[in-house]
Motif scaffolding. Structure first.
Motif, PDB file in Angstrom:
ATOM      1  N   PRO A   1       0.842  -1.045   0.031  1.00 44.07           N
ATOM      2  CA  PRO A   1      -0.042   0.018   0.139  1.00 44.07           C
ATOM      3  C   PRO A   1       0.549   1.357   0.199  1.00 44.07           C
ATOM      4  O   PRO A   1       0.504   2.213  -0.400  1.00 44.07           O
ATOM      5  CB  PRO A   1      -0.853  -0.075   1.135  1.00 44.07           C
ATOM      6  N   TYR A   2       2.239   1.107   0.422  1.00 45.61           N
ATOM      7  CA  TYR A   2       3.079   2.292   0.656  1.00 45.61           C
ATOM      8  C   TYR A   2       3.665   2.367  -0.720  1.00 45.61           C
ATOM      9  O   TYR A   2       3.946   3.467  -1.233  1.00 45.61           O
ATOM     10  CB  TYR A   2       3.864   2.313   1.746  1.00 45.61           C
ATOM     11  N   PHE A   3       4.142   1.328  -1.165  1.00 44.15           N
ATOM     12  CA  PHE A   3       4.972   1.069  -2.514  1.00 44.15           C
ATOM     13  C   PHE A   3       4.276   1.733  -3.448  1.00 44.15           C
ATOM     14  O   PHE A   3       4.825   2.479  -4.567  1.00 44.15           O
ATOM     15  CB  PHE A   3       5.490  -0.166  -2.554  1.00 44.15           C
ATOM     16  N   CYS A   4       3.070   1.690  -3.727  1.00 42.16           N
ATOM     17  CA  CYS A   4       2.319   1.785  -4.842  1.00 42.16           C
ATOM     18  C   CYS A   4       2.098   3.234  -5.040  1.00 42.16           C
ATOM     19  O   CYS A   4       1.736   3.982  -6.159  1.00 42.16           O
ATOM     20  CB  CYS A   4       0.815   1.282  -4.884  1.00 42.16           C
ATOM     21  N   LYS A   5       2.392   4.257  -3.933  1.00 43.68           N
ATOM     22  CA  LYS A   5       2.206   5.536  -3.891  1.00 43.68           C
ATOM     23  C   LYS A   5       3.235   6.391  -4.754  1.00 43.68           C
ATOM     24  O   LYS A   5       3.219   7.577  -5.136  1.00 43.68           O
ATOM     25  CB  LYS A   5       2.277   6.161  -2.702  1.00 43.68           C
TER      26      LYS A   5
END
Length: 486
Positions: free
Chosen positions: A152-156
């Motif tokens: 969820p953080y990497f996709c940002k």
């Protein structure tokens, strides 16, 4: 009267009017499905899915073919690993294409065993037999679960992938894959006596010409499966030439379920976990770039939620894979080239390919039929497939305003550094082995360089546009003086 267009070319920003990048249903036809969500007739679904399997088969079985002997497994145990890799690649592909909850990109996205992990896996398990495999599997499970939490953080990071970055990375994906096709064209095994022989290279050239001719001469569905037809014709020609090996069929078992933890319970070692966690970050970077590329090709741009779902499918598939004796899974860029070339954008076609992979993993004798395709034949088709990926990258770069600012410099530096592992494979030989996981991937290094330079030149220190002066806003638009104009 001309037929009403089914999809608008301007439906999504960035489609640039390319008819192959249509993105959204025509609002006048709200019930029409996007091509990504369309289902095809059963025969088309099967043959198109089989074409995807044929394109990726060698890439799936190659890592276990390398890792198995390196850790000390017998030929039969290595064959078991190959079947397990096909089975788990099918599971991971179904997770990506069909998905559930917030897992899966729901794009025609193929997953299989990642080449990025081959070198560290060999280093971890070399000459340790079943214990080596158990340590590899334990490290993959932990690294994959960490990746799942990080998704969820990497996709940002998607906002750091404008066309100047994505075009560079897509181009590097295609160019980085071309040496694989060249290696296949020579025979695939550099130690073999016939490696690079005129026979092998001629067969690759013949297959390439056949694929191009079929694409030119055929129409409709047959044109879409030109790659598959080219592989079949090339294989038939290769039989009298003498480069088709039927030994795999003779030795294959009829049924062979990949027994869970066949090599023993997973073992957990800190050094191995750290190494495979780095590999996971590399895979997540490449998968993000691949999803952006595929989203553009199929006309459904990958947003943060799509990338988050895709990364979760990647990491979940990788975490489940060791249960069935498979390795870390990630995106297969060669199949993006197949989507770009055939224009078949249905994710259910790729899901059918995932089902075929599962069957091949459960029925080794069926897998051996696919293995009949000689590597030179596959290499000839691969030149077109991988070249199509590079062409898609160049098409994206055409929209990146290279004439503005330092965008051309960004592309030049990123492509140049990304080509180092291809043009000079021993360039980083003095660096620590753990760093080689990243440095030996031209896609990863090129991607990092493009992102960093884009931030440096196009974001840091940039002042926002102040807009018109207050007096100009009060005056409103200026009406030209017709007398002065003349």
């Amino acid at each position: 009267m001309a037929a009403k267009p089914r999809f608008r070319n301007d439906a999504v920003a960035g489609s640039d009017g390319d008819p192959h990048l249509d993105a959204a249903p025509d609002p006048a036809s709200p019930d029409r499905k996007h091509p990504v969500d369309e289902t095809l007739p059963p025969l088309k679904m099967f043959t198109s899915g089989l074409q995807h399997v044929a394109a990726m088969y060698a890439g799936v079985v190659a890592p276990p073919m390398i890792v198995g002997p390196a850790v000390g497994l017998t030929a039969k145990e290595t064959a078991f690993l190959m079947g397990a890799s096909l089975f788990t690649a099918g599971i991971a592909t179904l997770l990506q294409t069909l998905g559930f909850w917030r897992i899966g990109a729901r794009l025609p996205f193929v997953n299989g065993v990642s080449f990025a992990g081959v070198t560290p896996m060999v280093a971890i398990g070399k000459d340790r037999g079943h214990d080596g495999i158990a340590v590899i599997f334990g490290a993959i499970i932990v690294a994959s679960l960490l990746g799942f939490l990080l998704a969820p953080y990497f996709c940002k990071l998607v906002r750091f992938f404008p066309p100047v970055v994505t075009g560079t990375v897509i181009t590097l994906i295609g160019v980085s894959l071309l040496p694989v096709a060249f290696n296949w064209s020579q025979g695939g095994n550099a130690t073999a006596a016939d490696y690079g022989s005129t026979t092998n290279i001629t067969m690759a050239a013949v297959t390439l010409v056949i694929v191009l001719a079929l694409r030119k001469l055929l129409r409709g569905f047959l044109q879409q499966i030109a790659i598959l037809l080219g592989l079949i014709v090339g294989t038939l020609i290769a039989i009298p030439v003498g480069i088709t090996d039927f030994g795999a069929i003779k030795d294959a078992d009829l049924i062979g379920f990949p027994t869970p933890f066949h090599f023993g319970a997973p073992q957990f070692e800190i050094a191995a976990i750290v190494s495979m966690s780095i590999v996971m970050l590399v895979c997540m970077t490449e998968s993000t770039a691949d999803m952006l590329a595929l989203g553009r090709i199929v006309g459904r741009p990958a947003d943060e939620r799509t990338i988050e779902g895709g990364l979760r499918a990647d990491t979940l598939g990788s975490a489940v894979s060791p249960l069935f004796n498979g390795f870390m899974c990630s995106a297969f860029a060669q199949n993006i080239g197949l989507v770009a070339m055939t224009k078949v954008r249905s994710r259910f076609v790729v899901a059918a390919g995932g089902g075929i992979l599962i069957v091949l993993g459960l029925v080794p004798v069926a897998a051996s039929v696919i293995a009949l395709v000689p590597l030179p034949v596959l290499g000839g088709a691969g030149i077109v497939l991988f070249g199509s990926v590079a062409a898609s990258g160049i098409q994206t770069l055409a929209t990146a305003a290279l004439e503005k600012g330092e965008n051309a410099l960004i592309v030049a530096a990123a492509v140049g550094i990304g080509l180092i592992p291809i043009a000079a494979p021993e360039f980083y030989h003095s660096f620590p082995k753990d760093l080689l996981v990243v440095l030996d991937s031209g896609i990863s290094t090129g991607c990092v360089v493009a992102i960093v330079l884009n931030l440096a030149f196009n974001h840091l220190g940039k002042k926002p546009d102040p807009g018109p002066e207050p007096s100009e806003r009060e005056q409103g638009p200026v009406t030209p003086d017709p007398v002065a104009a003349h």
